[in-house]
Motif scaffolding. Structure first.
Motif, mmCIF file in Angstrom:
data_model
loop_
_atom_site.group_PDB
_atom_site.id
_atom_site.type_symbol
_atom_site.label_atom_id
_atom_site.label_comp_id
_atom_site.label_asym_id
_atom_site.label_seq_id
_atom_site.Cartn_x
_atom_site.Cartn_y
_atom_site.Cartn_z
ATOM 1 N N SER B 64 12.032 36.937 35.037
ATOM 2 C CA SER B 64 13.056 36.589 34.054
ATOM 3 C C SER B 64 13.873 37.815 33.636
ATOM 4 O O SER B 64 14.925 37.690 33.031
ATOM 5 N N GLN B 65 13.371 39.001 33.945
ATOM 6 C CA GLN B 65 14.067 40.226 33.556
ATOM 7 C C GLN B 65 15.039 40.729 34.633
ATOM 8 O O GLN B 65 15.692 41.746 34.451
ATOM 9 N N ILE B 66 15.069 40.034 35.775
ATOM 10 C CA ILE B 66 15.977 40.464 36.841
ATOM 11 C C ILE B 66 17.367 39.895 36.565
ATOM 12 O O ILE B 66 17.516 38.701 36.333
ATOM 13 N N THR B 67 18.349 40.757 36.547
ATOM 14 C CA THR B 67 19.728 40.284 36.465
ATOM 15 C C THR B 67 20.351 40.451 37.841
ATOM 16 O O THR B 67 20.348 41.556 38.389
ATOM 17 N N ALA B 68 20.829 39.351 38.400
ATOM 18 C CA ALA B 68 21.342 39.414 39.764
ATOM 19 C C ALA B 68 22.829 39.109 39.779
ATOM 20 O O ALA B 68 23.333 38.376 38.928
ATOM 21 N N SER B 69 23.541 39.674 40.721
ATOM 22 C CA SER B 69 24.950 39.338 40.886
ATOM 23 C C SER B 69 25.044 37.913 41.406
ATOM 24 O O SER B 69 24.112 37.411 42.028
ATOM 25 N N THR B 70 26.146 37.256 41.117
ATOM 26 C CA THR B 70 26.318 35.881 41.604
ATOM 27 C C THR B 70 27.228 35.912 42.824
ATOM 28 O O THR B 70 27.936 36.896 43.049
ATOM 29 N N LYS C 23 21.272 31.972 45.148
ATOM 30 C CA LYS C 23 22.367 31.733 44.207
ATOM 31 C C LYS C 23 23.621 31.182 44.866
ATOM 32 O O LYS C 23 24.585 30.840 44.182
#
Lengths: 262, 102, 314
Positions: B64-70, C23
């Motif tokens: 839940s702490q991973i921020t990923a590019s879309t 994604k």
């Protein structure tokens, strides 16, 4: 009947005696842990229990192999598959049925803590190079077994009411089998004189202190140490459980002893 | 699925696992494990993704702490670099004599 | 872009051989099919631990005991990789697990047969893992990135699974008369169920065309089955094992081995729940899951308490 007839005198025999004591503990404990494969409480823990089991059976196989070399036996399987329960030298604690997860963890913790102190001292003492090399290698894995089981003691002890009760019950039940971990017999005394073993009675104090600290932190009560203690397994006086374990483990190999199974 | 059977009130959280395949090597993503906390996540990662000595070090981080590019970021994030040839060594020429020696 | 345009662009990406990542936009149907297929694959790994686990405590040498335990453990690991890949599609592992334990989700029907002698362990390694490798080698090129990566890892680890089984079966096939009998008997029992592992014939496989169009798979069930039969016949001959199929014959024209009619009635029956071990397998897995509940809860409760303490302290 001379009750001392089984006490080995020659150094060679003593090495084998010590190797087998260490190996039998590990084989039987590993066997019990292997019974969890496919039945663990969560997938990740299934993998973890199998890892510990593999380590232990691997340690036993290496120790047996060395004993076989010394004695001129065909291989490590000789000791695992072709001895009867009265010849096995493991402590009774490791042959008890696997029980629930709390029992498995309590036993693994107590035994790993014991192994930790035992191996630490053995490595300082044992002069035999090959033997000592094995001990050093296995010691690393024992440290991991200790860490894994200790973390679980915290979680079960200080988890839910149910887990607390279960693991307290497990410690209470196993406690009577902890006595023989630290009781020296004549074979071991002779081995100590020849720098092949250590005075295990001296390990009791640090072991108990460590167990006490861990149980306290896990909000558990240390069982009464002044109680009846089971003894005699190292001399072949086992519980009834070992015979059944061996019947299962050995049946195929013994049914067709001349066939190739490796 | 019948609800009375469900034990699904306590699924352990998910952690992403990264391991370092060798000394000096960058960490690689291995996969994920479920674990109740960081210590167990580390142990589970070791037992799951390093059974064959795949790594010498492990990181675990709550998924839940991973921020990923879309995928929508692909253009603005990565295209601008395409016209910055000067960031790549091939942009520069090297005298032939030097090339031979290396 | 409207949905039609998105679909078209998606198909173009697939056709170019690009990998789809979690994604990225994907058709709902692609996502659904992946979840079904990947979780079924994961369940199969987990249930697959049971028939082999049945022989861990009775393995005939310490070496074979460790090999078998390591292999069963790998299956837990492979199940974990696959669940992990499926979870990237926004589903929870425990929901997937409960779908096969209490719901309608399937796992490979091969694991609904019993392991009666130690030779079964060898044959599972040789045939069942051999079939799985054929399948997983294809899936390692799957269009869905996480699934492809999980299969690459699985393939790397699984090559020893087949080798150890084939090696030991060869020893038994040339061993004592008792061993030879066990070896042949095991092959006789496992041969046809193994051929069923590739799924129904192409004419009756509703999902195949779509999965191939999306490059989740690249070969049909029958193509995979044929290449498996060709290889297995050769391997059986090499160790003196007979394949229990009187119609097995080399076809000069196609260069393949023709084989007899697969008992599809049995296949459909076992899939629907009526195989010799379906009920016992599910019972064993449910027991593990239900008896594990208090352990999973305890660990979460401990984590919660610990966090509370830490928050208070800071």
């Amino acid at each position: 009947m001379n009750t001392n007839q089984n006490i080995p005198k020659a150094k060679k025999e003593l090495v084998v005696e010590i190797l087998l004591r260490l190996a039998d503990d590990r084989l039987i404990h590993g066997h019990r842990l292997s019974e969890w494969a496919g039945h663990g409480p969560e997938l990740e823990e299934d993998l973890a229990l199998a890892n510990v089991a593999l380590d232990m059976i691997g340690h036993a196989a290496a120790l047996y192999k060395y004993a076989a070399e010394i004695e001129g036996k065909p291989d490590e399987d000789h000791y695992a598959y072709f001895r009867d329960d009265i010849d096995f030298k493991n402590v009774a604690m490791v042959e008890l049925p696997k029980g629930d997860f709390a029992f498995t963890i309590a036993r693994q913790f107590l035994f790993s803590a014991y192994s930790y102190f035992l191996y630490e001292k053995l490595i300082e003492t044992v002069g035999d190079e090959q033997f000592n090399g094995m001990l050093q290698k296995h010691f690393k894995e024992i440290k991991y077994h200790f860490r894994h089981s200790r973390e679980w003691v915290f979680r079960l002890g200080d988890g839910t009411e149910e887990s607390h009760e279960r693991i307290q019950h497990a410690f209470d039940e196993i406690w009577m089998y902890t006595g023989e971990l630290f009781s020296l017999d004549d074979a071991e005394r002779t081995a100590i004189d020849k720098n092949l073993f250590v005075d295990i009675s001296e390990l009791k104090e640090p072991w108990l202190a460590l167990v006490k600290d861990t149980l306290e932190e896990a909000t558990l009560t240390l069982p009464d140490d002044d109680q009846y203690m089971f003894s005699g397994s190292r001399q072949g006086k086992h519980t009834e459980h070992l015979g059944h374990l061996l019947a299962q483990m050995q049946f195929l190999r013994r049914s067709y002893p001349d066939a190739e199974w490796k | 699925m019948s609800a009375d059977h469900s034990n699904n009130n306590v699924e352990w959280p998910l952690w992403e696992v990264f391991y370092q395949p060798g000394n000096g090597k960058p960490f690689e993503h291995a996969g994920s494990v479920h674990a109740p906390d960081a210590e167990m996540a580390l142990q589970n990662a070791r037992d799951t993704y390093a059974r064959r000595n795949e790594g010498i070090a492990i990181w675990v981080v709550p998924s839940s702490q991973i921020t990923a590019s879309t995928p929508e970021d692909v253009g603005p994030f990565f295209d601008p670099a395409n016209d910055k040839a000067y960031r790549h060594p091939q942009f520069y020429s090297t005298p032939r004599a030097v090339k031979k020696r290396t | 872009m409207n949905t039609q345009e998105k679909l078209k662009a998606f198909q173009q990406r697939i056709d170019k051989g690009e990998k789809i990542e979690p994604k990225d936009w994907m058709p709902e149907r692609y996502r659904k099919q992946l979840i079904r297929m990947m979780s079924q694959h994961a369940h199969s790994e987990i249930v697959g631990m049971l028939p082999e686990g049945n022989w861990i405590t009775r393995a005939p040498s310490l070496k074979r005991k460790m090999v078998l335990l390591a292999k069963v453990q790998d299956e837990a690991g492979h199940g974990l990789y696959l669940y992990s890949a499926t979870e990237t599609l926004g589903v929870k592992r425990q929901n997937l697990v409960e779908d096969y334990l209490y719901g309608k989700a399937k796992y490979s029907s091969i694991f609904n047969y019993p392991t009666l002698s130690y030779a079964d362990i060898c044959v599972i390694g040789w045939l069942v893992d051999g079939a799985a490798i054929v399948n997983q080698t294809m899936l390692a090129k799957s269009s869905y990135g996480p699934y492809a990566r999980a299969n690459i890892r699985i393939c790397k680890e699984e090559s020893f699974h087949k080798k150890q089984g084939y090696e030991m079966l060869a020893k038994m096939a040339s061993g004592s008369p008792d061993q030879q009998k066990m070896a042949q008997d095991a092959v006789n029992r496992w041969w046809w169920p193994t051929l069923m592992m590739f799924g129904p014939p192409d004419t009756e496989s509703p999902n195949s065309a779509e999965l191939i169009k999306w490059r989740v798979k690249s070969k049909t069930n029958d193509e995979l089955r044929q290449s498996f039969v060709d290889r297995s016949v050769m391997e059986a001959q090499a160790i003196g094992i007979e394949i229990p199929d009187p119609d097995l014959k080399y076809n000069e024209e196609t260069g393949h081995w023709d084989f007899g009619e697969i008992p599809w009635d049995e296949f459909w029956r076992v899939i629907k729940g009526d195989g010799p071990m379906n009920r016992e397998r599910l019972k064993a897995r449910r027991k593990a899951y239900e008896e594990g509940a208090w352990v999973r809860e305890a660990a979460m409760e401990y984590a919660r308490k610990k966090k509370l303490k830490e928050d208070k302290a800071s």
